[in-house]
Design an enzyme around this catalytic site. Sequence first.
Site, PDB file in Angstrom:
ATOM      1  N   SER A 131      19.624 -16.048  17.893  1.00  0.00           N
ATOM      2  CA  SER A 131      19.296 -17.428  18.264  1.00  0.00           C
ATOM      3  C   SER A 131      20.011 -18.366  17.299  1.00  0.00           C
ATOM      4  O   SER A 131      21.225 -18.293  17.160  1.00  0.00           O
ATOM      5  CB  SER A 131      17.776 -17.633  18.246  1.00  0.00           C
ATOM      6  N   THR A 132      19.274 -19.220  16.595  1.00  0.00           N
ATOM      7  CA  THR A 132      19.882 -20.209  15.712  1.00  0.00           C
ATOM      8  C   THR A 132      20.784 -19.543  14.670  1.00  0.00           C
ATOM      9  O   THR A 132      20.348 -18.652  13.948  1.00  0.00           O
ATOM     10  CB  THR A 132      18.795 -21.026  14.995  1.00  0.00           C
TER      11      THR A 132
END
Length: 359
Positions: A176-177
């Site tokens: 994700s991030t």
Amino acid sequence: MYTVLVIDDSPSMRRILKDMINSIEEFEVVADAMDAYDAREKIKQYEPDLVTIDINMPKMDGVTFLRNLMRLHPMPAVVVSGESVRGNDIFDDGAVGFIPKPENGESMAHFQERIKDTLLNLTFLLKRYTLKKPKPLKPVAKTASTEIEYKIHPDEVIKSFPATFPGGKLIAIGSSTGGVESLLKVFRRLPANLPPIVITQHIPYGFSSSFAQRLNANSDLHVHEAKEGMILEYGHAYLAPGNMHLSIEKRRDGKYVTRLLDTKKVSHHKPSVDVLFRSVNNSAGGGAMAVMMTGMGDDGTIAMKELHDNGAYTVAQNKESCVVFGMPAKAIEANAVKDIIHLDEIADYIVEFAKGRRR
């Protein structure tokens, strides 16, 4: 309370965003700006924790401003823009989120819900940022590249090896991030003839295609944005589309096939790592390797635990090399991980798994 600066050339949109963001607990809009130059002064004055940036603005477009911001004063930035932004890979330029502006009759209530979901999912990152908020930097000459830290010399690519491996292997990656640049760093080092790799990266619709193309251009592997019914092949990798869950199914002939699911969010995400990992467990089981990389939240934890308990080889990126130590931390806490490794080691571990040296 996290402070926000709204940047948009439309007075009405600035007002709408301000009202919507102020209605979210823990968030407060401290100022708004009509263009990049106005925003530059407001950032110096208010030192916000987060900025929202429109792409289509006068004087300086939002992409250029975002790049300058990440170079001179890196901070969390969310792009809020219309359909014309698609094709601009703003995540590569440093954005941590993207919210499309409402269109096709979308209600303001639904638009507000999307804003709320995005900002609340960023609180983990914002907490880390506010603990060590950087001081504004003086402008410096533009460097030749904004990716120096991630550049890998061609000689560092892991040498290839025979294409015959123990059968049934499948490699799944969730991120994700921070995952965009981290995945690029891993893929630059992977050799061509690996078992199939499937990837779920939390990324909005419209950006997954360009990201798959970038991975493909920077790897010896053939990287595709996954489509329905693709047969997984050695030497190929498949990225979940930004608006679909990616799952894997094993056919009677033993071949793996992609299935795209247009259903509700799972673990707060679409695409979801949990959906991918569970399907990999159902299709490949103990013949799979699962890699949990940088990202906030806990998406993938439940299914990774199922993989681990079924005999699959599971690894998580360590805290020191993560942009956000959220998803890997949750997987580790759930006892779903066999090895905890640095980002720089992930490519090596994938190759060793493919050769049958890690289980």
